[in-house]
Every structure is written in structure tokens, then in C-alpha cells.
Design an enzyme around this catalytic site. Structure first.
Site: not given
Length: 183
Positions: A121-122
Site C-alpha cells: 500500500a501507499h
């Protein structure tokens, strides 16, 4: 460079790179020397790949992270303005997704090996020499130390820190930060 490849403006491709057919490489992307990018890979804008990286088919690098804020019962998208940086000698399996950072960089450090079907994820930071096996998923803004191993289908909650040389067994869910050097 294979058939149907789309290379946008300001992309830099180093010596000895191989790019598979129907790959899309976004603007201002940098691919280091000796990279191999197989078929049907998408590499979004501002992504930086070091030297000798292998990216297998179907992988997406630099897409938006899952960021929303709810205002008056409406989900508003949070702009994802960061990028992804991948260190030297990293291998990424097929059908993986590595989200760009909301702000700053999502980082995969050198020598890390990523199996098929992994989601990063980010704003995640993965240390050097890690092994991430199939089905591994890590939520936003978590940090993984060096030489960690995650067995199949491990999930990491957001905003955690995983210490160096941690080993997490298959199908585990990590909900607290780990000091490292433990199984």
C-alpha cells in the site's frame, strides 16, 4: 521493446533493459540498467527503478493508494501525489500491486524479492533483502526492517513498524509493531 509498448514523455531507460509487449510506462519514469519488464506491466509516472530489476507480467507499480475521506456521507478521494522507488536487484512477481505514496515515496529497498499476488500500500517502506511470499499484503504507512521474511497470506495493519530480521508465519495477521529478530 515489445509490440504495443507505450512509453510516455521524459522516460529514461538504462542500458540492457528488456520491456515486454503491451507494457505501459508513465511519464518521468526512470528504469535503471539491466531491468527486465515482462508483458502487461504498468509502471505509472514518476516511478524510479534501480538496476537489475525484474518485474513479471501483470504487475502494476505506482497506482493510486486507497485513500478516501468521508464528508457528508460522500467518499472524497485523497490525491495521491507521491511516487514509488525500487532499489537495485529487486524481483517482483506477477500480478502484484505497489501503490504510490500519498505524499513522499513508497520504497522497496535493494535485494528484496516479492512473490506473485502481493499488495504493498501507499507510503510503505520495505527494507533491504526482504522475502515477501504469495498473498502478502501490507497496509499504508507501515515500515518493514531489513531481511524480514513473511510467509504466504500474511497481513500487516497500517502504521506499524516491523523490526529487522522478523519472520512471520503463514496466514498471520500483524496488528502491533514487532521489535525484530524473532519468529
Amino acid at each position: 521493446i515489445g509490440a504495443g509498448v507505450v512509453i510516455e514523455d521524459n522516460v529514461t531507460i538504462g542500458d540492457g533493459c528488456s520491456i515486454g509487449p503491451t507494457t505501459t510506462i508513465g511519464s518521468s519514469t526512470i528504469l535503471g540498467n539491466g531491468c527486465i519488464v515482462y508483458s502487461n506491466v504498468s509502471i505509472y509516472e514518476r516511478t524510479v527503478l534501480g538496476k537489475n530489476i525484474i518485474v513479471h507480467s501483470g504487475t502494476v507499480i505506482g497506482c493510486d493508494g486507497f485513500g478516501y475521506v468521508t464528508v457528508n456521507d460522500k467518499h472524497e478521494k485523497i490525491p495521491q501525489t507521491g511516487n514509488v522507488i525500487i532499489g537495485d536487484d529487486v524481483e517482483i512477481g506477477s500480478n502484484c500491486s505497489i501503490d504510490r505514496a500519498t505524499i513522499g515515496s513508497t520504497i522497496i529497498s535493494e535485494m528484496t524479492k516479492i512473490d506473485n499476488l502481493v499488495h504493498i500500500a501507499h507510503n510503505v517502506k520495505i527494507g533491504k533483502g526482504c522475502l515477501l511470499t504469495a498473498g502478502f499484503a501490507i497496509a499504508g504507512s507501515s515500515e518493514v526492517g531489513d531481511f524480514c521474511t513473511f510467509a504466504g497470506q500474511v497481513g500487516i495493519a497500517p502504521h506499524l513498524k516491523i523490526g529487522d530480521r522478523s519472520i512471520v508465519a503463514a496466514k498471520s495477521g500483524v496488528t502491533k509493531s514487532l521489535k525484530g529478530n524473532k519468529v
